[in-house]
Design a protein around this motif. Structure first.
Motif, PDB file in Angstrom:
ATOM      1  N   VAL A  72       0.840  -1.200   0.000  1.00  0.00           N
ATOM      2  CA  VAL A  72       0.000   0.000   0.000  1.00  0.00           C
ATOM      3  C   VAL A  72       0.873   1.247   0.000  1.00  0.00           C
ATOM      4  O   VAL A  72       0.597   2.211  -0.706  1.00  0.00           O
ATOM      5  CB  VAL A  72      -0.959  -0.014   1.216  1.00  0.00           C
ATOM      6  CG1 VAL A  72      -1.709   1.297   1.317  1.00  0.00           C
ATOM      7  CG2 VAL A  72      -1.920  -1.177   1.123  1.00  0.00           C
ATOM      8  N   THR A  73       1.957   1.206   0.750  1.00  0.00           N
ATOM      9  CA  THR A  73       2.851   2.365   0.811  1.00  0.00           C
ATOM     10  C   THR A  73       3.439   2.681  -0.554  1.00  0.00           C
ATOM     11  O   THR A  73       3.457   3.843  -0.966  1.00  0.00           O
ATOM     12  CB  THR A  73       3.994   2.101   1.823  1.00  0.00           C
ATOM     13  OG1 THR A  73       3.423   1.822   3.087  1.00  0.00           O
ATOM     14  CG2 THR A  73       4.914   3.287   1.927  1.00  0.00           C
ATOM     15  N   LYS A  74       3.887   1.655  -1.256  1.00  0.00           N
ATOM     16  CA  LYS A  74       4.459   1.880  -2.589  1.00  0.00           C
ATOM     17  C   LYS A  74       3.394   2.422  -3.543  1.00  0.00           C
ATOM     18  O   LYS A  74       3.671   3.279  -4.363  1.00  0.00           O
ATOM     19  CB  LYS A  74       5.057   0.598  -3.143  1.00  0.00           C
ATOM     20  CG  LYS A  74       6.368   0.231  -2.494  1.00  0.00           C
ATOM     21  CD  LYS A  74       6.938  -1.012  -3.137  1.00  0.00           C
ATOM     22  CE  LYS A  74       8.241  -1.409  -2.458  1.00  0.00           C
ATOM     23  NZ  LYS A  74       8.811  -2.632  -3.037  1.00  0.00           N
ATOM     24  N   LYS A  78       3.497   5.963  -5.503  1.00  0.00           N
ATOM     25  CA  LYS A  78       3.331   6.098  -6.955  1.00  0.00           C
ATOM     26  C   LYS A  78       2.208   7.077  -7.277  1.00  0.00           C
ATOM     27  O   LYS A  78       2.314   7.881  -8.197  1.00  0.00           O
ATOM     28  CB  LYS A  78       3.044   4.732  -7.598  1.00  0.00           C
ATOM     29  CG  LYS A  78       4.257   3.896  -7.789  1.00  0.00           C
ATOM     30  CD  LYS A  78       3.921   2.666  -8.611  1.00  0.00           C
ATOM     31  CE  LYS A  78       5.177   2.098  -9.206  1.00  0.00           C
ATOM     32  NZ  LYS A  78       4.958   1.384 -10.437  1.00  0.00           N
ATOM     33  N   ASP A  79       1.117   7.004  -6.510  1.00  0.00           N
ATOM     34  CA  ASP A  79       0.000   7.915  -6.709  1.00  0.00           C
ATOM     35  C   ASP A  79       0.442   9.362  -6.482  1.00  0.00           C
ATOM     36  O   ASP A  79       0.114  10.252  -7.260  1.00  0.00           O
ATOM     37  CB  ASP A  79      -1.147   7.550  -5.760  1.00  0.00           C
ATOM     38  CG  ASP A  79      -2.370   8.405  -5.984  1.00  0.00           C
ATOM     39  OD1 ASP A  79      -2.933   8.369  -7.093  1.00  0.00           O
ATOM     40  OD2 ASP A  79      -2.767   9.122  -5.045  1.00  0.00           O
ATOM     41  N   ALA A  80       1.217   9.577  -5.428  1.00  0.00           N
ATOM     42  CA  ALA A  80       1.705  10.922  -5.130  1.00  0.00           C
ATOM     43  C   ALA A  80       2.668  11.409  -6.213  1.00  0.00           C
ATOM     44  O   ALA A  80       2.651  12.588  -6.583  1.00  0.00           O
ATOM     45  CB  ALA A  80       2.394  10.940  -3.760  1.00  0.00           C
ATOM     46  N   LYS A  81       3.480  10.507  -6.732  1.00  0.00           N
ATOM     47  CA  LYS A  81       4.415  10.885  -7.794  1.00  0.00           C
ATOM     48  C   LYS A  81       3.649  11.291  -9.054  1.00  0.00           C
ATOM     49  O   LYS A  81       3.963  12.298  -9.685  1.00  0.00           O
ATOM     50  CB  LYS A  81       5.365   9.732  -8.107  1.00  0.00           C
ATOM     51  CG  LYS A  81       6.431  10.086  -9.117  1.00  0.00           C
ATOM     52  CD  LYS A  81       7.440   8.974  -9.252  1.00  0.00           C
ATOM     53  CE  LYS A  81       8.560   9.415 -10.174  1.00  0.00           C
ATOM     54  NZ  LYS A  81       9.627   8.405 -10.245  1.00  0.00           N
ATOM     55  N   ALA A  82       2.622  10.520  -9.418  1.00  0.00           N
ATOM     56  CA  ALA A  82       1.810  10.849 -10.588  1.00  0.00           C
ATOM     57  C   ALA A  82       1.115  12.193 -10.400  1.00  0.00           C
ATOM     58  O   ALA A  82       1.107  13.029 -11.309  1.00  0.00           O
ATOM     59  CB  ALA A  82       0.779   9.750 -10.845  1.00  0.00           C
ATOM     60  N   LEU A  83       0.559  12.417  -9.230  1.00  0.00           N
ATOM     61  CA  LEU A  83      -0.108  13.680  -8.940  1.00  0.00           C
ATOM     62  C   LEU A  83       0.885  14.837  -8.998  1.00  0.00           C
ATOM     63  O   LEU A  83       0.590  15.902  -9.542  1.00  0.00           O
ATOM     64  CB  LEU A  83      -0.786  13.626  -7.571  1.00  0.00           C
ATOM     65  CG  LEU A  83      -1.621  14.837  -7.176  1.00  0.00           C
ATOM     66  CD1 LEU A  83      -2.722  15.102  -8.196  1.00  0.00           C
ATOM     67  CD2 LEU A  83      -2.206  14.635  -5.794  1.00  0.00           C
ATOM     68  N   GLY A  84       2.080  14.620  -8.467  1.00  0.00           N
ATOM     69  CA  GLY A  84       3.122  15.646  -8.516  1.00  0.00           C
ATOM     70  C   GLY A  84       3.526  15.989  -9.932  1.00  0.00           C
ATOM     71  O   GLY A  84       3.753  17.162 -10.266  1.00  0.00           O
ATOM     72  N   LEU A  85       3.611  14.974 -10.800  1.00  0.00           N
ATOM     73  CA  LEU A  85       3.935  15.230 -12.210  1.00  0.00           C
ATOM     74  C   LEU A  85       2.845  16.060 -12.877  1.00  0.00           C
ATOM     75  O   LEU A  85       3.125  16.989 -13.628  1.00  0.00           O
ATOM     76  CB  LEU A  85       4.125  13.909 -12.964  1.00  0.00           C
ATOM     77  CG  LEU A  85       5.429  13.169 -12.701  1.00  0.00           C
ATOM     78  CD1 LEU A  85       5.374  11.766 -13.284  1.00  0.00           C
ATOM     79  CD2 LEU A  85       6.604  13.941 -13.294  1.00  0.00           C
ATOM     80  N   ILE A  86       1.599  15.722 -12.597  1.00  0.00           N
ATOM     81  CA  ILE A  86       0.484  16.477 -13.186  1.00  0.00           C
ATOM     82  C   ILE A  86       0.494  17.916 -12.671  1.00  0.00           C
ATOM     83  O   ILE A  86       0.382  18.863 -13.452  1.00  0.00           O
ATOM     84  CB  ILE A  86      -0.869  15.804 -12.863  1.00  0.00           C
ATOM     85  CG1 ILE A  86      -0.968  14.465 -13.582  1.00  0.00           C
ATOM     86  CG2 ILE A  86      -2.028  16.719 -13.273  1.00  0.00           C
ATOM     87  CD1 ILE A  86      -2.142  13.612 -13.143  1.00  0.00           C
TER      88      ILE A  86
END
Length: 96
Positions: A72-74, A78-86
């Motif tokens: 779940v942490t990973k 990944k979700d936070a990284k995708a959101l950060g890219l957007i």
């Protein structure tokens, strides 16, 4: 190759014009980071799903799913990284 570095792909800033170009570039960037499936399908929240299931059954269901092997942490990272890219690819006028 001249001008190529070992750095990551830079996200083009979306300012409201040429969305199709921006979308294609962002999709490529997400794929290069292994994030495209998460962006396309989203995260499954299991707040109330399986409330009556035993912990063993929940774990078996998680392990049998495609994302079950990822902790779940990973997945959240990944979700936070995708959101950060957007967010990083939005102009200050479009972001809000």
């Amino acid at each position: 190759m001249a001008g190529s570095g070992g750095g990551e792909l830079r996200a083009p800033i979306f300012g409201g014009d040429n969305y199709e170009f921006w979308r294609m570039r962002m999709k490529t960037i997400f794929k290069s980071h292994g994030l495209w499936e998460l962006v396309e399908k989203g995260m499954e929240c299991s707040d109330s799903k399986g409330a009556g299931e035993s912990e063993v059954k929940k774990k078996e269901k998680e392990e049998s799913s495609g994302a079950g092997k990822m902790t779940v942490t990973k997945l959240l990272m990944k979700d936070a990284k995708a959101l950060g890219l957007i967010q990083g690819a939005m102009s200050d006028e479009i972001f809000p």
